[in-house]
Write a protein that holds these residues in place. Structure first.
Motif, PDB file in Angstrom:
ATOM      1  N   GLY A 118       0.707  -1.279   0.293  1.00 10.55           N
ATOM      2  CA  GLY A 118       0.070  -0.272   0.054  1.00 10.55           C
ATOM      3  C   GLY A 118       1.112   1.327  -0.116  1.00 10.55           C
ATOM      4  N   ASP A 119       2.049   1.225   0.840  1.00  5.20           N
ATOM      5  CA  ASP A 119       2.666   2.241   0.836  1.00  5.20           C
ATOM      6  C   ASP A 119       3.828   1.736  -0.116  1.00  5.20           C
ATOM      7  OD1 ASP A 119       4.706   1.852   3.838  1.00  5.20           O
ATOM      8  OD2 ASP A 119       4.526   0.382   2.539  1.00  5.20           O
ATOM      9  N   TRP A 120       3.960   0.648  -0.148  1.00  5.44           N
ATOM     10  CA  TRP A 120       4.156  -0.132  -1.676  1.00  5.44           C
ATOM     11  C   TRP A 120       5.801  -0.411  -0.623  1.00  5.44           C
ATOM     12  CZ3 TRP A 120       3.148   4.460  -3.966  1.00  5.44           C
ATOM     13  CH2 TRP A 120       1.976   4.201  -5.079  1.00  5.44           C
ATOM     14  N   ASN A 171      -2.971   7.849 -12.060  1.00  8.78           N
ATOM     15  CA  ASN A 171      -3.139   6.086 -11.990  1.00  8.78           C
ATOM     16  C   ASN A 171      -2.651   6.301 -13.196  1.00  8.78           C
ATOM     17  OD1 ASN A 171      -4.391   5.566  -9.325  1.00  8.78           O
ATOM     18  ND2 ASN A 171      -6.281   5.782 -10.617  1.00  8.78           N
ATOM     19  N   GLN A 187       5.807   8.664  -2.853  1.00 11.25           N
ATOM     20  CA  GLN A 187       5.483   7.708  -1.746  1.00 11.25           C
ATOM     21  C   GLN A 187       5.369   9.579  -0.557  1.00 11.25           C
ATOM     22  OE1 GLN A 187       7.553   5.069  -1.211  1.00 11.25           O
ATOM     23  NE2 GLN A 187       6.569   3.895  -2.676  1.00 11.25           N
ATOM     24  N   ILE A 198      -0.468   7.787  -0.082  1.00  5.32           N
ATOM     25  CA  ILE A 198      -0.428   6.740   0.590  1.00  5.32           C
ATOM     26  C   ILE A 198      -1.916   7.474   1.307  1.00  5.32           C
ATOM     27  CG2 ILE A 198      -0.343   4.806   1.933  1.00  5.32           C
ATOM     28  CD1 ILE A 198       0.530   5.081  -0.819  1.00  5.32           C
ATOM     29  N   TYR A 245      -5.931   7.087   1.516  1.00  4.61           N
ATOM     30  CA  TYR A 245      -5.925   5.948   2.652  1.00  4.61           C
ATOM     31  C   TYR A 245      -6.983   7.234   2.796  1.00  4.61           C
ATOM     32  CZ  TYR A 245      -6.754   3.875   7.021  1.00  4.61           C
ATOM     33  OH  TYR A 245      -6.388   3.276   8.224  1.00  4.61           O
ATOM     34  N   GLN A 255      -6.459   0.983  -6.453  1.00  3.76           N
ATOM     35  CA  GLN A 255      -6.842  -0.304  -5.501  1.00  3.76           C
ATOM     36  C   GLN A 255      -5.969  -1.226  -6.078  1.00  3.76           C
ATOM     37  OE1 GLN A 255     -10.027  -0.650  -2.031  1.00  3.76           O
ATOM     38  NE2 GLN A 255      -9.902  -2.043  -3.055  1.00  3.76           N
ATOM     39  N   THR A 305      -2.299  -1.198  -6.740  1.00  8.44           N
ATOM     40  CA  THR A 305      -1.812  -1.549  -5.821  1.00  8.44           C
ATOM     41  C   THR A 305      -1.400  -2.683  -5.697  1.00  8.44           C
ATOM     42  OG1 THR A 305      -2.907   0.187  -4.571  1.00  8.44           O
ATOM     43  CG2 THR A 305      -1.341  -1.291  -3.354  1.00  8.44           C
ATOM     44  N   LYS A 306      -2.580  -3.769  -5.815  1.00  8.80           N
ATOM     45  CA  LYS A 306      -2.501  -5.000  -5.998  1.00  8.80           C
ATOM     46  C   LYS A 306      -1.644  -5.661  -7.436  1.00  8.80           C
ATOM     47  CE  LYS A 306      -7.246  -6.451  -4.414  1.00  8.80           C
ATOM     48  NZ  LYS A 306      -8.116  -6.680  -4.274  1.00  8.80           N
ATOM     49  N   LEU A 335      -3.760  -0.193   1.753  1.00  2.37           N
ATOM     50  CA  LEU A 335      -2.723   0.682   1.407  1.00  2.37           C
ATOM     51  C   LEU A 335      -1.710   1.181   3.078  1.00  2.37           C
ATOM     52  CD1 LEU A 335      -4.767   3.505   0.087  1.00  2.37           C
ATOM     53  CD2 LEU A 335      -3.500   1.866  -0.772  1.00  2.37           C
ATOM     54  N   TRP A 352      -0.186  -2.030   4.189  1.00  2.00           N
ATOM     55  CA  TRP A 352       0.695  -3.191   4.000  1.00  2.00           C
ATOM     56  C   TRP A 352       1.311  -3.390   5.264  1.00  2.00           C
ATOM     57  CZ3 TRP A 352      -0.746  -7.172   1.373  1.00  2.00           C
ATOM     58  CH2 TRP A 352       0.136  -8.219   0.309  1.00  2.00           C
TER      59      TRP A 352
END
Length: 793
Positions: free
Chosen positions: A136-138, A196, A237, A242, A246, A265, A268-269, A436, A438
């Motif tokens: 989510g914040d990678w 995006n 970031q 994020i 959120y 979302q 992010t996946k 997000l 994670w």
């Protein structure tokens, strides 16, 4: 607007008067999304005039011009405006407007144009996505795509078209992310769509393919272009992307931003999945640095890490440099296993979780270095078999989160969720703000793993069992969390569930899984087990009657006419069922004997075949069931239970009674049976007589049936009352009624079901029961069967 009016429209658009241009471009924006009109407009040179308006106009004229170009691009026309040597000036103008212009209508149009410009790289390339950032914040790490996209014209669309303009206005991304907090929902949605598009372009761009790796500590997964995109993602970031998204996922403006939020979302996946697909390779310097950082953060003993212990430590500090250098080349034989890896080759163990697992582990260690060192120190004092493998636990939590958030789910499956956007009740299922978070969820899940490992006294062989408990915990806490629930509350909930509660939830989920696959078979087994449990409890209750029990008798009233009764009062009554189970023997005693009287000492008896009904005030409500006690006679003097005295001895007054009724010999019994109910009576049962006896044997025909009490028992406590009441009822072929007996029947049935479930293999649970024609479960005959045979378990 008619196509014949286009020349006049173009003339007014090129006018020097602002009012004429404003009116013309206002009409243009409402007609240009018609493909036939747009085709004539472009062929008539309208793009040149529209471009000039965007470059020089201001106010509403500029806003209408930007909106016109946006609608033209929506019908996939007018892309020639970005071709040629002057296309860079147009893009820079649009970027400049976003950075410098405060008007909302201008900002909306400018961002819409950039969304189309950047998104054109995916629509025209047809290429797939490559690697991405994780989490989510990678997990605060770099980004590097993996798969090159199809060949396209460089520098025309995608992020490459924005790079020169962004170099002139470096605050561009900061201002775009700031618009995510705008009160104008349309502007907020356009800003998120632009982000995006930029992220998706990074996934599919060939300019950053090739390395596909990332360094957790340096945020630099590769060299060259890959490092450039890594810095881009990290910059987003750092600017608070994020946190802003959120907050949007938890806001009341969800309906207006649904599509871009779902796309973010989904992206992010994609990033998580791509990072997990990156293979950990020690040939890459950044991967080696990450593992080295793990080792150093564990605070290894320097002398032990260098292979110098005991007497060798002194030798290593002497002037003999050769000895010291030889010692430095020796390594700790458990260098990686002490961190929780199974082997001394940690790269192999990241095969499933990939580089995402390494990022999660290193991120946890970096943020909790002191706790990590204390944990390893604590584990080192325990036997090897009882130590919690920290690294394995981290990788397990990563995979649990991947499964929970369905990281492997394709984007097309996510897009199907758009159809349910109009249903407000489905928002908690569609939107997952916790995705997000994670990194924080991974840390909280890992702490929960350590806590469960310690509380259950687990050993190495129990690792998978603890992991399953953590999976149940994640599903229960994170899965049941509402969209508005804050991550701090989720972290607290992850630490509050104990192992016993999780085990109950696990068994409930297991039963639900079995019911899905084994539905009718499971119901049949439950019915069989309930019947078996009922028979078992029936035998237990009847054996209580066969064993016999002591009961008390209340003191007679103190009236003058009962003086004789009071003089002959015997406070103890003993009752016992005969061996043939046909008679209930009883007798009264002046005191409780230290032994159990035999049947020959019990002078009175009741024929069970003559019983017409049993009346009792024993509660059938489990909530009203009193606490069991060993004996009512053992209660303290301060007890609220009334006590009487007989010959100087204290006798506890009973609070429950069981009255057995029988038809009188001179009463008719052809009518319906009626049972007198005292004010404290809560239960009346009329059983069927046993032993072949019928109530019609007790009187003539033509009258109403009447009853009289033949025996009254006052149990000393609730458990004894439950045993005798249900024992009598079950002996008379009636169902038990007390909460204690029904609870016992349910408990035995549930344990029987769980024992049978343990005999079912895991693959059978998901495969369901085999069909009759499959041959499974067929018992072979004994004919012709010798000792040379086997069966498969």
């Amino acid at each position: 607007m008619d196509q014949a009016d286009i020349p006049a429209l173009l003339s007014r658009l090129a006018s020097d008067e602002d009012a004429a241009r404003k009116m013309a471009v206002f009409k243009l924006q409402s007609s240009i999304n018609d493909p036939s009109f747009a085709d004539v407009f472009i062929s008539s040179g309208g793009l040149v005039i529209l471009r000039r308006l965007i470059m020089v106009a201001g106010g509403n004229t500029l806003a209408y011009s930007l909106q016109s170009l946006t609608r033209l691009l929506e019908v996939d026309m007018g892309w020639d405006i970005f071709e040629g040597p002057s296309s860079g000036d147009l893009v820079e103008r649009v970027v400049e407007l976003i950075v410098t212009n405060p008007l909302v209508n201008i900002l909306r149009g400018a961002m819409s144009i950039l969304v189309a410009l950047v998104g054109r790289s995916q629509s025209s390339s047809g290429g797939g996505g490559g690697g991405g950032g994780g989490g989510g914040d990678w997990t605060n790490n770099g980004f590097s795509p993996q798969t090159p996209s199809a060949i396209r014209t460089p520098g025309t669309f995608g992020f490459r078209a924005l790079k020169p303009a962004v170099a002139v206005y470096p605050q561009f991304f900061e201002l775009v992310i700031q618009q995510l907090q705008s009160a104008d929902h349309a502007l907020c949605a356009n800003a998120l769509m632009l982000i995006n598009a930029l992220i998706r372009d990074a996934v599919s761009s060939d300019s950053s393919s090739g390395s596909g790796s990332g360094a957790v500590q340096t945020k630099s997964p590769g060299a060259g272009a890959g490092e450039e995109w890594s810095k881009f993602i990290k910059r987003l970031q750092d600017l608070g992307l994020i946190r802003a998204v959120y907050n949007l996922l938890q806001s009341s403006a969800l309906q207006d931003l649904a599509h871009p939020l779902l796309e973010f979302q989904s992206l992010t996946k994609v990033l998580l999945r791509k990072w997990r697909e990156v293979r950990v390779d020690l040939e890459r310097p950044e991967h080696r640095r990450a593992l080295k950082g793990l080792h150093l953060a564990s605070a290894p003993d320097r002398r032990h890490a260098n292979g110098v212990t005991g007497a060798n430590a002194a030798a290593a500090t002497t002037e003999d440099g050769d000895v010291a250098r030889k010692g430095s080349r020796r390594h700790n034989p458990e260098k990686w296993r002490r961190l929780g890896f199974e082997t001394e080759s940690p790269a192999i163990e990241f095969e499933t979780a990939g580089f995402l697992g390494m990022m999660d582990l290193t991120d946890y260690v970096r943020k909790n270095e002191d706790g990590f060192q204390k944990l390893l120190l604590e584990q080192s004092t325990r036997p090897l078999n009882e130590r919690c493998p920290v690294a394995r636990a981290s990788l397990a939590v990563t995979m649990i989160l991947c499964d929970h958030f369905e990281v492997d789910k394709t984007e097309m499956e996510d897009i199907r969720g758009y159809q349910a956007l109009n249903d407000a009740k489905s928002h908690d299922k569609l939107f997952r703000p916790l995705l997000l978070q994670w990194s924080r969820l991974h840390t909280a899940g890992l702490h929960a793993f350590f806590r469960l490992w310690k509380s259950t006294g687990a050993q190495r062989d129990d690792f998978d069992k603890v992991a399953e408990l953590v999976r149940v915990l994640i599903e229960q806490v994170v899965g049941q969390a509402s969209r508005m629930k804050d991550v701090l509350e989720v972290e607290d909930d992850l630490q509050e569930h104990d192992a016993a509660r999780l085990r109950e939830l696990q068994m409930e989920l297991l039963e639900l899984s079995f019911e899905d696959q084994w539905g009718p078979h499971l119901f049949q087994v439950r019915d069989e087990l309930k019947h078996e449990a009922l028979q078992f409890v029936k035998e237990q209750r009847i054996r209580c009657l066969l064993q016999g029990s002591w009961f008390t008798k209340p003191m007679p009233h103190t009236r003058q006419e009962s003086y004789t009764k009071r003089r002959l009062y015997q406070p103890w009554r003993y009752a016992k069922l005969s061996h043939n189970r046909r008679y209930l023997h009883y007798a009264d005693f002046p005191e409780k004997l230290p032994y159990e009287p035999g049947l020959d000492a019990l002078t009175e008896k009741v024929d069970l075949g003559t019983i017409s009904s049993v009346v009792s005030n024993v509660s059938t409500n489990p909530e009203a069931e009193p606490a069991d006690s060993e004996s009512a006679a053992d209660q303290s003097p301060n007890s609220s239970t009334p006590t009487l005295r007989h010959n100087g001895a204290a006798i506890t007054k009973p609070t429950t009674k069981i009255t057995i009724y029988s038809f009188s010999d001179d009463m008719a019994t052809n009518g319906s049976t009626t049972t007198p109910i005292s004010p404290d009576t809560t239960t009346t049962i009329t059983p069927t007589p046993v032993g072949g006896s019928s109530s019609s044997n007790h009187g003539g025909a033509g009258g109403e049936a009447k009853e009289q009490p033949v025996l009254t028992l006052y149990p000393l406590n609730h458990s004894l009352a439950s045993e005798w009441l249900d024992g009598l009822l079950m002996l008379l072929s009636q169902a038990p009624i007390t909460a204690e007996t029904n609870k016992l029947v349910t408990l035995i049935g549930e344990y029987g079901l769980k024992i049978r479930l343990l005999n079912v293999r895991l693959e059978q649970m998901y495969a369901g029961p085999a069909g009759r024609g499959s041959g499974v479960g067929v018992v072979p005959g004994r004919e012709g069967l010798d000792e040379d045979y086997y069966y498969e378990i």
